[in-house]
Design an enzyme around this catalytic site. Sequence first.
Site, PDB file in Angstrom:
ATOM      1  N   ARG A 128       0.827  -1.203   0.000  1.00  0.00           N
ATOM      2  CA  ARG A 128       0.000   0.000   0.000  1.00  0.00           C
ATOM      3  C   ARG A 128       0.865   1.258   0.000  1.00  0.00           C
ATOM      4  O   ARG A 128       0.511   2.264  -0.604  1.00  0.00           O
ATOM      5  CB  ARG A 128      -0.919  -0.024   1.234  1.00  0.00           C
ATOM      6  CG  ARG A 128      -1.921   1.104   1.272  1.00  0.00           C
ATOM      7  CD  ARG A 128      -2.982   0.875   2.328  1.00  0.00           C
ATOM      8  NE  ARG A 128      -2.529   1.257   3.660  1.00  0.00           N
ATOM      9  CZ  ARG A 128      -3.243   1.106   4.773  1.00  0.00           C
ATOM     10  NH1 ARG A 128      -4.435   0.548   4.716  1.00  0.00           N
ATOM     11  NH2 ARG A 128      -2.771   1.482   5.941  1.00  0.00           N
ATOM     12  N   ARG A 134       1.046   7.547   2.104  1.00  0.00           N
ATOM     13  CA  ARG A 134       1.053   7.652   3.560  1.00  0.00           C
ATOM     14  C   ARG A 134       2.442   7.362   4.114  1.00  0.00           C
ATOM     15  O   ARG A 134       3.001   6.303   3.872  1.00  0.00           O
ATOM     16  CB  ARG A 134       0.038   6.662   4.159  1.00  0.00           C
ATOM     17  CG  ARG A 134      -1.388   7.132   4.027  1.00  0.00           C
ATOM     18  CD  ARG A 134      -2.372   6.102   4.532  1.00  0.00           C
ATOM     19  NE  ARG A 134      -2.088   5.658   5.903  1.00  0.00           N
ATOM     20  CZ  ARG A 134      -2.923   4.895   6.608  1.00  0.00           C
ATOM     21  NH1 ARG A 134      -4.057   4.505   6.087  1.00  0.00           N
ATOM     22  NH2 ARG A 134      -2.600   4.527   7.833  1.00  0.00           N
ATOM     23  N   ARG A 146       3.465   0.372  14.381  1.00  0.00           N
ATOM     24  CA  ARG A 146       1.996   0.312  14.376  1.00  0.00           C
ATOM     25  C   ARG A 146       1.504  -1.063  14.808  1.00  0.00           C
ATOM     26  O   ARG A 146       0.502  -1.171  15.522  1.00  0.00           O
ATOM     27  CB  ARG A 146       1.470   0.661  12.986  1.00  0.00           C
ATOM     28  CG  ARG A 146       1.457   2.173  12.781  1.00  0.00           C
ATOM     29  CD  ARG A 146       1.506   2.526  11.337  1.00  0.00           C
ATOM     30  NE  ARG A 146       0.299   2.216  10.622  1.00  0.00           N
ATOM     31  CZ  ARG A 146       0.263   1.980   9.308  1.00  0.00           C
ATOM     32  NH1 ARG A 146       1.385   1.991   8.607  1.00  0.00           N
ATOM     33  NH2 ARG A 146      -0.883   1.743   8.710  1.00  0.00           N
TER      34      ARG A 146
HETATM   35  P1  ADP Z   1      -4.335   1.910   9.854  1.00  0.00           P
HETATM   36  O1  ADP Z   1      -5.501   1.143  10.416  1.00  0.00           O
HETATM   37  O2  ADP Z   1      -3.980   1.537   8.467  1.00  0.00           O
HETATM   38  O3  ADP Z   1      -3.137   1.928  10.737  1.00  0.00           O
HETATM   39  P2  ADP Z   1      -5.804   4.463  10.159  1.00  0.00           P
HETATM   40  O4  ADP Z   1      -6.110   5.190   8.921  1.00  0.00           O
HETATM   41  O5  ADP Z   1      -6.952   3.840  10.889  1.00  0.00           O
HETATM   42  O6  ADP Z   1      -4.700   3.433   9.745  1.00  0.00           O
HETATM   43  O7  ADP Z   1      -5.050   5.434  11.207  1.00  0.00           O
HETATM   44  C1  ADP Z   1      -3.888   6.123  10.850  1.00  0.00           C
HETATM   45  C2  ADP Z   1      -3.287   6.806  12.080  1.00  0.00           C
HETATM   46  O8  ADP Z   1      -4.227   7.769  12.609  1.00  0.00           O
HETATM   47  C3  ADP Z   1      -2.975   5.899  13.268  1.00  0.00           C
HETATM   48  O9  ADP Z   1      -1.719   5.266  13.146  1.00  0.00           O
HETATM   49  C4  ADP Z   1      -3.008   6.913  14.425  1.00  0.00           C
HETATM   50  O10 ADP Z   1      -1.861   7.721  14.476  1.00  0.00           O
HETATM   51  C5  ADP Z   1      -4.165   7.822  14.033  1.00  0.00           C
HETATM   52  N1  ADP Z   1      -5.438   7.300  14.585  1.00  0.00           N
HETATM   53  C6  ADP Z   1      -6.500   6.843  13.868  1.00  0.00           C
HETATM   54  N2  ADP Z   1      -7.484   6.436  14.674  1.00  0.00           N
HETATM   55  C7  ADP Z   1      -7.047   6.613  15.946  1.00  0.00           C
HETATM   56  C8  ADP Z   1      -7.588   6.358  17.232  1.00  0.00           C
HETATM   57  N3  ADP Z   1      -8.813   5.843  17.378  1.00  0.00           N
HETATM   58  N4  ADP Z   1      -6.838   6.675  18.319  1.00  0.00           N
HETATM   59  C9  ADP Z   1      -5.623   7.205  18.196  1.00  0.00           C
HETATM   60  N5  ADP Z   1      -5.042   7.455  17.024  1.00  0.00           N
HETATM   61  C10 ADP Z   1      -5.727   7.176  15.894  1.00  0.00           C
END
Ligand code: ADP
Length: 191
Positions: A128, A134, A146
């Site tokens: 991806r 990203r 992550r």
């Molecule tokens: P993925 O599931 O691919 O890691 P997301 O698009 O859901 O990516 O989230 C990207 C980033 O946004 C996370 O790594 C975090 O930094 C932030 N983030 C998203 N949702 C949350 C959450 N519920 N709490 C804290 N940080 C969040």
Amino acid sequence: MLNIVLFGPPGAGKGTQSELIVKQHGLLHLSTGELFRKHLGEGTDLGKLAQGYMDQGNLVPDAVVIKMVEDRIATASKVNGFIFDGFPRTVNQALALDQMLLTHDLSITSMLSLEVEASELRLRLRERGKTSGRKDDQDNIKIENRIKVYNEETRPVADYYKDQNKYTSIKGVGSVASIFQLITHELEAFK
Ligand code: ADP
């Protein structure tokens, strides 16, 4: 109302499946990752605050995320329900979500958890990263962080819903269509 938490590690396919669920079941997709990326793109204060955490693959502080979700729920006009994607990511967030839904006389119907093993996640995220733009997908150290953050802080959220008998596991490996079929099967049972 059908209020679903779509759960799973980064790269499990939550975003992809959410789009299909929205089309078929008319739920409102509430992705905290997408909301943050929108703020980032628009250069808002919230976006600036979130950026450092996101770029490193760390969680944005609970209070910030919770406030953003509260605002989004409050401004949602008549919907059949919500699909929460990437939220809650900590037990604190799960508690806050229950509280805020309660103020609207709502509750979570179920958590659907997409199960994908770490080796497959690494492959998907790196792939991806070639096109997503990203930063958190483009660097192995950030990808590993992550997955680590998921295991330490987010995985316990599954137990929160297991304790309420609201947890369903879905095999997240296979074709997009076949996984969507499994999800649809579960959703039909709630109708
Ligand atoms: P993925 O599931 O691919 O890691 P997301 O698009 O859901 O990516 O989230 C990207 C980033 O946004 C996370 O790594 C975090 O930094 C932030 N983030 C998203 N949702 C949350 C959450 N519920 N709490 C804290 N940080 C969040």
